[in-house]
Design a protein around this motif. Structure first.
Motif, PDB file in Angstrom:
ATOM      1  N   THR A  49      13.134  27.792  75.977  1.00  0.00           N
ATOM      2  CA  THR A  49      14.334  27.990  75.324  1.00  0.00           C
ATOM      3  C   THR A  49      14.853  29.373  75.903  1.00  0.00           C
ATOM      4  O   THR A  49      16.008  29.613  76.334  1.00  0.00           O
ATOM      5  N   ALA A  52      15.888  28.845  79.775  1.00  0.00           N
ATOM      6  CA  ALA A  52      16.874  28.218  79.909  1.00  0.00           C
ATOM      7  C   ALA A  52      18.138  29.149  79.544  1.00  0.00           C
ATOM      8  O   ALA A  52      19.205  29.226  80.109  1.00  0.00           O
ATOM      9  N   LEU A 243      16.851  24.262  83.178  1.00  0.00           N
ATOM     10  CA  LEU A 243      15.484  23.638  83.062  1.00  0.00           C
ATOM     11  C   LEU A 243      14.935  23.303  84.203  1.00  0.00           C
ATOM     12  O   LEU A 243      13.870  22.834  84.203  1.00  0.00           O
ATOM     13  N   GLY A 371      17.188  23.965  76.426  1.00  0.00           N
ATOM     14  CA  GLY A 371      15.839  24.438  76.206  1.00  0.00           C
ATOM     15  C   GLY A 371      15.327  24.051  74.862  1.00  0.00           C
ATOM     16  O   GLY A 371      14.145  23.870  74.856  1.00  0.00           O
TER      17      GLY A 371
END
Length: 413
Positions: A49, A52, A243, A371
């Motif tokens: 997360t 990203a 990603l 993410g």
């Protein structure tokens, strides 16, 4: 001004040469930092997360400041606005290697710099949209956009690989320091840029200026369709690029030094898309090219979801990234050119910045969503879900007048 210009004709213009040199100089550092920033965040957090977010948050400021930046750029001196934005980005990026000297670099610091440099870019971009038509004229716009994008991606082929190598040897913070120098050099180059005189702005409120730009976007059906479809392709693109590091580690199982090769593959695809766009639109028309680009990106996202470990799978992933970014670049450059050609000079900043704000608003949303999805349901399923926004964009274009758009009428004065 001639109806069309070749790349050589454009480079014969002193203003365009200076503009071009400034943009390419800053891009060298930016392309290298595009690898270094997610590497730095991934090393500090190990979170898909957060990694990203490092990509998506760079575009998030468009959602906050796009409307205001566009309105002010149509009122203010465009050259000064670009110089100030580049200088601010240089100072912000320099804080990362400075913090590294004291051993205090954190993911929060890096993400804050990403957001703030993204904010500086919004103001730069608002001025740049109006400056380029002033420099090259309407007949040179598509060639100028294609030349900028194609040269940018030539730089992007080498810079990410070199950036990844430098980051692995000297640390990602060093790469961000070099990026600060490139922004400072760009600011110095743009200080010498001379733009044609513009009529004084109307005495209206900023709110009225913003409303005028929004009304124009909504009233022009081709710009409206390309703008909202652009949200979908940006959502998919932001998620996929956000990603790429996680994709390489979790699905392809490649070492860090190969990350630069994947970024270079996207740059190679972007080069192909920019190089051939003028030829494609001349033969097939602007609308069909956009629709084909959306459908190609849809197919490549699905192909990336199917990637796995091994040399053959890595080669296929590289090919998919090339085709993906060729389609993505063709769609983006074509949409920008159509919007610039259909917009009068007095509205260039507002219309183009607002259009990009709406379209690019999908990138941080896609990156953050991808993410989170990768953490929840895995990288492969996240890529499959990323196919939905670009598919929606393709459907919107097919149902709009863009489907029949082949040539573009001269811009209104």
């Amino acid at each position: 001004m001639t109806a069309t210009r070749t790349g050589r004709d454009l480079l014969a213009l002193p203003g365009f040469r200076r503009w071009y040199a400034a943009r390419m100089t800053s891009l060298v550092g930016t392309a290298a930092s595009g690898v270094a920033v997610p590497m730095l965040v991934w090393d500090r957090t190990g979170s898909a997360t957060a990694t990203a977010a490092a990509s998506g948050l760079a575009l998030a400021p468009y959602l906050l400041f796009g409307l205001f930046a566009g309105a002010y750029a149509d009122r203010l001196d465009r050259r000064r606005l670009m110089v100030g934005a580049d200088a601010a980005a240089a100072v912000l990026l320099a804080t990362v290697p400075l913090a590294a000297l004291f051993g205090t670099v954190t993911a929060v610091h890096v993400l804050a710099v990403v957001v703030l440099t993204g904010t500086a870019f919004v103001w730069f971009d608002a001025a740049a949209f109006g400056a380029l038509p002033q420099i090259v004229g309407p007949g040179g716009l598509q060639r100028a956009n294609s030349l900028i994008f194609s040269t940018s991606t030539v730089v992007g082929i080498a810079a990410p690989a070199l950036g990844g190598l430098l980051a692995s040897v000297a640390g990602p913070e060093t790469v961000l320091g070099l990026n600060a120098f490139t922004f400072a050099a760009s600011a110095l180059l743009l200080r010498g840029l001379t733009l044609p005189e513009r009529p004084a702005a109307k005495a209206a409120s900023i709110g009225a200026d913003i409303a005028e730009g929004l009304r124009f976007i909504w009233s022009e059906p081709r710009i409206r369709a390309l703008t909202f479809a652009g949200f979908g392709i940006a959502c998919t693109g932001g998620g996929a690029l956000g990603l790429i590091v996680v994709h390489a580690h979790e699905l392809l199982h490649v070492p860090d030094w190969k990350l630069g090769l994947l970024y270079s593959a996207t740059a190679a695809g972007s080069l192909l898309g920019a190089m051939f766009l003028t030829r494609w639109t001349a033969r097939f028309g602007h609308g069909p090219v956009s629709i084909a680009a959306y459908l190609t990106e849809l197919a490549m996202v699905i192909a990336l979801a199917a990637a796995g470990p091994g040399p053959a799978a890595f080669a296929l992933a590289v090919a998919a990234w090339i085709a993906w970014d060729a389609a993505h670049t063709a769609a983006v450059v074509n949409g920008i050119t159509v919007r610039q050609l259909l917009t009068p000079d007095a509205l260039q900043g507002r219309v183009n910045t607002t259009g990009r704000m709406i379209a690019w608003g999908g990138a941080p949303i896609g990156a953050l969503a991808a993410g989170g999805l990768a953490d929840l349901v895995g990288v492969r399923n996240a890529f499959l879900l990323l196919a939905i926004p670009v598919a929606a964009g393709a459907i919107l274009l097919l149902a709009s007048p863009v489907r029949r758009l082949r040539t573009i009428a001269p811009p209104r004065s």
